[in-house]
Motif scaffolding. Structure first.
Motif, PDB file in Angstrom:
ATOM      1  N   HIS A  57      23.464  14.428  26.893  1.00 20.33           N
ATOM      2  CA  HIS A  57      24.885  13.592  27.272  1.00 20.33           C
ATOM      3  C   HIS A  57      24.011  11.823  27.230  1.00 20.33           C
ATOM      4  N   GLU A  58      23.687  11.955  28.162  1.00 26.85           N
ATOM      5  CA  GLU A  58      22.983  11.373  29.458  1.00 26.85           C
ATOM      6  C   GLU A  58      21.620  10.681  28.291  1.00 26.85           C
ATOM      7  N   THR A  59      20.821  11.356  28.192  1.00 25.86           N
ATOM      8  CA  THR A  59      19.533  10.910  27.178  1.00 25.86           C
ATOM      9  C   THR A  59      20.437  10.325  25.305  1.00 25.86           C
ATOM     10  N   ALA A  62      22.830   6.975  27.143  1.00 25.03           N
ATOM     11  CA  ALA A  62      21.440   5.713  26.928  1.00 25.03           C
ATOM     12  C   ALA A  62      20.986   5.053  25.706  1.00 25.03           C
ATOM     13  N   ALA A  63      20.779   5.676  24.795  1.00 26.76           N
ATOM     14  CA  ALA A  63      20.279   5.337  23.817  1.00 26.76           C
ATOM     15  C   ALA A  63      20.777   4.664  23.023  1.00 26.76           C
ATOM     16  N   LEU A  64      22.382   5.339  22.670  1.00 20.12           N
ATOM     17  CA  LEU A  64      23.117   4.265  21.933  1.00 20.12           C
ATOM     18  C   LEU A  64      24.005   2.953  22.597  1.00 20.12           C
ATOM     19  N   ARG A  65      23.957   2.886  23.932  1.00 14.67           N
ATOM     20  CA  ARG A  65      24.650   2.028  24.541  1.00 14.67           C
ATOM     21  C   ARG A  65      23.483   0.846  24.582  1.00 14.67           C
ATOM     22  N   ALA A  66      22.097   1.244  24.344  1.00 17.55           N
ATOM     23  CA  ALA A  66      20.833  -0.302  24.131  1.00 17.55           C
ATOM     24  C   ALA A  66      21.031  -0.478  22.513  1.00 17.55           C
ATOM     25  N   ILE A  67      21.954  -0.007  21.777  1.00 14.20           N
ATOM     26  CA  ILE A  67      21.998  -1.023  20.442  1.00 14.20           C
ATOM     27  C   ILE A  67      22.737  -2.024  20.340  1.00 14.20           C
ATOM     28  N   PRO A  68      22.212  -3.323  19.887  1.00 20.59           N
ATOM     29  CA  PRO A  68      23.556  -4.459  20.474  1.00 20.59           C
ATOM     30  C   PRO A  68      24.500  -4.318  19.430  1.00 20.59           C
ATOM     31  N   VAL A  70      27.175  -3.006  21.312  1.00 20.29           N
ATOM     32  CA  VAL A  70      27.608  -1.843  22.303  1.00 20.29           C
ATOM     33  C   VAL A  70      28.217  -2.115  23.192  1.00 20.29           C
ATOM     34  N   GLU A  71      29.323  -2.029  23.551  1.00 22.19           N
ATOM     35  CA  GLU A  71      30.482  -2.328  24.603  1.00 22.19           C
ATOM     36  C   GLU A  71      29.808  -0.823  25.486  1.00 22.19           C
ATOM     37  N   SER A  72      30.329  -0.024  24.952  1.00 20.47           N
ATOM     38  CA  SER A  72      30.098   0.618  25.810  1.00 20.47           C
ATOM     39  C   SER A  72      30.359   1.813  25.272  1.00 20.47           C
ATOM     40  N   ALA A  73      29.811   3.512  25.558  1.00 18.55           N
ATOM     41  CA  ALA A  73      30.083   4.319  24.968  1.00 18.55           C
ATOM     42  C   ALA A  73      30.111   5.614  25.582  1.00 18.55           C
ATOM     43  N   VAL A  74      31.360   6.945  25.166  1.00 22.20           N
ATOM     44  CA  VAL A  74      31.042   7.972  26.427  1.00 22.20           C
ATOM     45  C   VAL A  74      30.876   8.878  24.671  1.00 22.20           C
ATOM     46  N   ALA A  75      30.834  10.289  25.945  1.00 23.87           N
ATOM     47  CA  ALA A  75      30.982  11.875  25.269  1.00 23.87           C
ATOM     48  C   ALA A  75      32.831  12.192  25.156  1.00 23.87           C
ATOM     49  N   VAL A  76      32.774  12.877  23.443  1.00 25.46           N
ATOM     50  CA  VAL A  76      34.129  14.211  24.582  1.00 25.46           C
ATOM     51  C   VAL A  76      33.994  14.788  23.671  1.00 25.46           C
ATOM     52  N   SER A  77      34.703  16.076  24.159  1.00 19.28           N
ATOM     53  CA  SER A  77      34.228  17.743  23.602  1.00 19.28           C
ATOM     54  C   SER A  77      34.974  17.673  21.850  1.00 19.28           C
ATOM     55  N   SER A  78      35.930  16.788  21.951  1.00 19.80           N
ATOM     56  CA  SER A  78      36.247  17.093  19.975  1.00 19.80           C
ATOM     57  C   SER A  78      37.827  16.488  20.404  1.00 19.80           C
ATOM     58  N   ALA A  79      38.500  16.259  20.851  1.00 20.88           N
ATOM     59  CA  ALA A  79      40.131  15.332  20.895  1.00 20.88           C
ATOM     60  C   ALA A  79      40.120  14.173  21.328  1.00 20.88           C
ATOM     61  N   LEU A  80      40.224  13.449  19.829  1.00 27.00           N
ATOM     62  CA  LEU A  80      41.084  11.715  20.455  1.00 27.00           C
ATOM     63  C   LEU A  80      42.118  11.456  19.182  1.00 27.00           C
ATOM     64  N   PRO A  81      43.054  10.751  19.880  1.00 24.27           N
ATOM     65  CA  PRO A  81      44.167  10.209  19.035  1.00 24.27           C
ATOM     66  C   PRO A  81      44.054  10.866  17.425  1.00 24.27           C
ATOM     67  N   LEU A  82      45.288  11.365  17.035  1.00 23.63           N
ATOM     68  CA  LEU A  82      45.487  11.702  15.520  1.00 23.63           C
ATOM     69  C   LEU A  82      44.257  12.131  14.871  1.00 23.63           C
ATOM     70  N   ASN A  83      43.336  13.086  15.365  1.00 21.89           N
ATOM     71  CA  ASN A  83      41.413  13.348  14.823  1.00 21.89           C
ATOM     72  C   ASN A  83      42.509  14.711  14.593  1.00 21.89           C
ATOM     73  N   ARG A  84      43.469  15.331  15.303  1.00 20.98           N
ATOM     74  CA  ARG A  84      43.802  16.731  14.687  1.00 20.98           C
ATOM     75  C   ARG A  84      43.322  18.024  15.556  1.00 20.98           C
ATOM     76  N   ASN A  85      42.149  17.514  16.304  1.00 23.89           N
ATOM     77  CA  ASN A  85      41.190  18.395  17.445  1.00 23.89           C
ATOM     78  C   ASN A  85      42.351  18.974  18.602  1.00 23.89           C
TER      79      ASN A  85
END
Length: 394
Positions: A57-59, A62-68, A70-85
């Protein structure tokens, strides 16, 4: 009589259909509490079960945040509002309430322990999702845990009001799934992954539980116009970190796509309801216009006599308009009663909410206007009947 019945049925159906459309629109436009326009997600499925999930996740992040862009990035297990998980369970305001619910076997029946959805993620989740913290604080670095149960939580304001009415939720110890969690923060709004499941749609809990699997969802925040470009770059960046991972193209999407997919049936139903209401109004307008045309043909000699004895064109126009107004009014009165009865039937069998009474005068006004517009053309044609018609033989 037939026209009166048609107007009555139209009034009853259109009032209830309009109410159903308004309810659907309210559902589709409901707030989730997150910064939807700037979010995009990508689901990564790891194939190496022996890989260290936290290091990956850390690696990856870091790769995702380096993309021009991208303001921020996080990892979640599965749940997000309205995604039915949705992962949910009872949240109790105290150990005493939890024990009482266990003794009475009412733990999963709502009541004092409302069913709530669980959210987790890596540090920066609140900032990335754009959640508004209205009380308390965000999680501290030392509070995040990977294997053990967390000791603190951030809850939605609706859950805070439900668990601790007229009290300050901060510092209270809630029981979630048998674990004691101290409330350290409250966010304004956070919708659940599944709104129409068990419990209310805004009962949500966030815990500092780090995702412990190599198969996670990465959430990226950027400017709305950069999301498509960033998703392509994110997919390439993740494959550079681990070429063996699996990324489903259908799970590389903006949050707007997640929302549209969740409400697809609702938007389709809105279109069908609008089409049916307009179709019914059109058929009613045709009926009014057709009957008015028939009356003009049948009363041509009568109209000529009226003109011959001094009736103006305005008098003829007002005569047909007044006649139509009386017929439509009779239909509207009957239609209002039918609308209330139909709403009671829908409430009984389809759990529709009670029809607000202010829909009824609006429906009546629409039908009155429709009736006057529909009769206008035949009535204007009647005003063109010359007085000489009265001298002709029948």
């Amino acid at each position: 009589m037939l026209l009166t019945l048609q107007v009555a049925l139209t009034c009853a159906i259109v009032c209830n259909v309009a109410f159903m459309i308004a309810n659907r629109i309210a559902d589709v436009s409901m707030p989730t509490g997150i910064a939807e326009s700037g979010l995009s997600t990508i689901q990564s499925i790891g194939t190496d079960t022996k890989q260290n999930a936290q290091a990956l996740h850390e690696t990856d992040l870091a790769a995702l945040r380096a993309i021009p862009g991208v303001e921020s990035a996080v990892a979640v297990s599965s749940a997000l509002p309205l995604n039915r998980n949705d992962s949910f369970g009872p949240a109790c305001p105290s150990q005493q309430v939890f024990d009482q619910a266990m003794r009475t076997s009412s733990l999963f029946k709502g009541g004092d322990c409302p069913l709530s959805s669980f959210y987790d993620g890596t540090p920066g989740l609140l900032r990335t999702l754009g959640l508004q913290l209205v009380a308390g604080r965000d999680f501290l670095p030392g509070e995040y845990t990977a294997k053990s149960n967390p000791s603190v939580a951030i809850i939605s304001r609706e859950l805070a009001d439900r668990l601790y009415p007229e009290q300050d939720a901060l510092g209270k110890v809630m029981i979630l799934g048998g674990n004691a969690l101290q409330v350290v923060g409250v966010v304004a709004t956070l919708a659940r992954p599944e709104l129409h499941g068990m419990g209310d749609g805004y009962m949500s809990v966030i815990t500092p539980q780090l995702p412990d699997s190599t198969s996670e969802i990465y959430v990226l925040r950027s400017a709305p116009g950069d999301r498509d470009r960033i998703l392509k770059a994110a997919e390439a960046a993740l494959f550079r970190v681990d070429p063996t991972r699996v990324i489903d193209p259908d799970q590389v999407q903006t949050y707007s796509q997640i929302r549209d997919a969740y409400f697809q049936r609702d938007t389709t139903m809105i279109g069908l309801l609008i089409a049916s209401a307009l179709g019914l109004l059109f058929v009613t307008a045709l009926g009014i216009a057709g009957l008015a045309n028939f009356w003009v043909q049948q009363r041509t000699r009568s109209i000529g006599i009226r003109r011959a004895i001094g009736a103006t064109r305005g008098d003829i126009l007002h005569y047909f308009q007044a006649e139509n107004f009386l017929i439509v009014t009779a239909g509207v009165v009957l239609g209002v009663l039918l609308a209330i009865g139909l709403n009671l039937l829908l409430m009984t069998h389809y759990e529709l909410r009670r029809l607000p009474l202010w829909y009824l005068p609006i429906g009546a006004a629409v039908l009155w206007a429709l009736g006057q517009l529909s009769v206008l053309s035949p009535a204007l044609r009647a005003t063109q009947v010359p007085p000489v018609v009265a001298t002709r033989s029948v």
